[in-house]
Design an enzyme around this catalytic site. Structure first.
Site, PDB file in Angstrom:
ATOM      1  N   GLU A   1       0.870  -1.173   0.000  1.00 42.11           N
ATOM      2  CA  GLU A   1       0.000   0.000   0.000  1.00 42.11           C
ATOM      3  C   GLU A   1       0.908   1.225   0.000  1.00 42.11           C
ATOM      4  OE1 GLU A   1      -0.471  -2.194   2.732  1.00 42.11           O
ATOM      5  OE2 GLU A   1      -2.187  -3.283   1.918  1.00 42.11           O
TER       6      GLU A   1
ATOM      7  N   TYR B   1       7.448   2.263  -7.640  1.00 41.50           N
ATOM      8  CA  TYR B   1       6.829   0.938  -7.683  1.00 41.50           C
ATOM      9  C   TYR B   1       6.394   0.578  -9.103  1.00 41.50           C
ATOM     10  CZ  TYR B   1       6.785   1.573  -2.625  1.00 41.50           C
ATOM     11  OH  TYR B   1       7.143   1.803  -1.327  1.00 41.50           O
TER      12      TYR B   1
END
Length: 150
Positions: free
Chosen positions: A105, A117
């Site tokens: 998250e 990411y």
């Protein structure tokens, strides 16, 4: 990166140095208790550039899944490729522990981490409304996942 990077598992003796980086990097940092509890449950890795500790990361392995719980680079060392190097190390360690997929998250407002990411291969798979504490309220989390490869 001017000096060679190295990594080693965190020990309790490293806690003060880890917390110094954690508190400098985040408005809502992990606490001493969270790190202490994690020492027996998670893989917690320190990253060094030469002799200087420049970051740390935490990954939890559950069967064939990894959960990236924390990745932190000292603020003065950010934007130099260290976050990607740390992420690559954590994902290789997760793969070595038989994880084949990783979840995480990230704060909706943390566009730098989101781009990191994505660059590694994570994709958005959902959102958690009001997941994170934020100044003046709560903030959504973007849930991401990627397949780990050797």
């Amino acid at each position: 990166m001017s000096e060679a990077l190295s990594f080693r598992p965190m020990t309790e003796a490293d806690l003060d140095a880890v917390l110094k980086i954690e508190y400098a990097a985040f408005s809502h940092p992990w606490t001493r208790g969270i790190f202490l509890d994690g020492l027996g449950k998670y893989q917690i890795w320190l990253m060094f550039e030469g002799e200087q500790q420049v970051g740390h990361g935490v990954v939890q392995i559950i069967l064939d899944e990894a959960h990236l719980l924390n990745i932190t680079v000292k603020p003065e060392n950010q934007s130099r490729g260290l976050g990607l190097a740390l992420l690559e190390h954590l994902m290789s360690r997760a793969y070595a522990a038989n994880a084949r997929e990783c979840f995480l998250e990230v704060r909706d407002s943390n566009t730098g981490a989101f781009r990191l990411y994505e660059r590694y291969g994570f994709n958005e798979i959902g959102r958690r409304r009001d997941y994170y504490p934020a100044v003046g309220g709560r903030e959504d989390a973007v849930v991401m996942a990627c397949t780990l490869i050797d």
